[in-house]
Motif scaffolding. Sequence first.
Motif, PDB file in Angstrom:
ATOM      1  N   ILE A   1      30.731 -19.248  21.428  1.00 28.75           N
ATOM      2  CA  ILE A   1      31.382 -19.519  22.711  1.00 28.75           C
ATOM      3  C   ILE A   1      32.719 -20.194  22.435  1.00 28.75           C
ATOM      4  O   ILE A   1      32.757 -21.265  21.828  1.00 28.75           O
ATOM      5  CB  ILE A   1      30.505 -20.425  23.598  1.00 28.75           C
ATOM      6  N   PRO A   2      33.819 -19.584  22.870  1.00 31.26           N
ATOM      7  CA  PRO A   2      35.127 -20.235  22.725  1.00 31.26           C
ATOM      8  C   PRO A   2      35.157 -21.530  23.542  1.00 31.26           C
ATOM      9  O   PRO A   2      34.693 -21.562  24.678  1.00 31.26           O
ATOM     10  CB  PRO A   2      36.109 -19.209  23.295  1.00 31.26           C
ATOM     11  N   LEU A   3      35.677 -22.592  22.954  1.00 38.45           N
ATOM     12  CA  LEU A   3      35.682 -23.886  23.629  1.00 38.45           C
ATOM     13  C   LEU A   3      36.464 -23.858  24.939  1.00 38.45           C
ATOM     14  O   LEU A   3      36.110 -24.548  25.893  1.00 38.45           O
ATOM     15  CB  LEU A   3      36.254 -24.965  22.701  1.00 38.45           C
ATOM     16  N   GLU A   4      37.531 -23.056  24.998  1.00 36.00           N
ATOM     17  CA  GLU A   4      38.325 -23.033  26.228  1.00 36.00           C
ATOM     18  C   GLU A   4      37.566 -22.406  27.396  1.00 36.00           C
ATOM     19  O   GLU A   4      37.936 -22.592  28.548  1.00 36.00           O
ATOM     20  CB  GLU A   4      39.683 -22.335  26.020  1.00 36.00           C
ATOM     21  N   ASN A   5      36.478 -21.678  27.111  1.00 31.86           N
ATOM     22  CA  ASN A   5      35.681 -21.064  28.183  1.00 31.86           C
ATOM     23  C   ASN A   5      34.581 -21.977  28.708  1.00 31.86           C
ATOM     24  O   ASN A   5      33.950 -21.653  29.703  1.00 31.86           O
ATOM     25  CB  ASN A   5      35.046 -19.761  27.697  1.00 31.86           C
TER      26      ASN A   5
END
Length: 178
Positions: free
Chosen positions: A81-85
């Motif tokens: 999971i990308p942190l910005e999401n």
Amino acid sequence: MQAHSEIVQSAEFNPKIKAYMFTYGAVLLLISFIGIPLLPFWILGLGQYISHSYYKNIKCNLTSKHLEFKKGMMFKVEKTIPLENIQDLTFIENPLLRIFDLRILKIETAGQSNPQGSDMKLVGIVNTQDFKDRVLEQRALLKNESKVEKVTEVSNDTQVVELLTEIKDLLKEMKNDK
């Protein structure tokens, strides 16, 4: 798990997960009519084997840009999971979790397609609050880096606009001189 991102923190999982998984499975078998005949097999060894294998195969790493999670025995699941999401990090507790002194960290993301509203549930992380804080700190760092890059792009765009305006003015002057 991805090797190209720097690992900021690896989650450590509480060994009490094994007892929680064993008890949770027994309760599910007990409340289902189909599961009652399977309950002796669960208690006499299958439950311990599955619980131990689950604990042995669960991993979670916080990298500089992602949260990476891996679990499974026969059917492996690996999520990145990308942190910005990440939109929300929530703690879940119930009476069974409290008996084993465990918590669930539920991670929700933007644009999720899961009808339950959660992209990932991490059961039994040691020092759950610290891990949650670290994820939020890393997400904030990543967002700040992104803002700095955008400001740099905007300043470069401003320079381009100024240069184009100068060229336009020079062309107008050349046209008026004719």
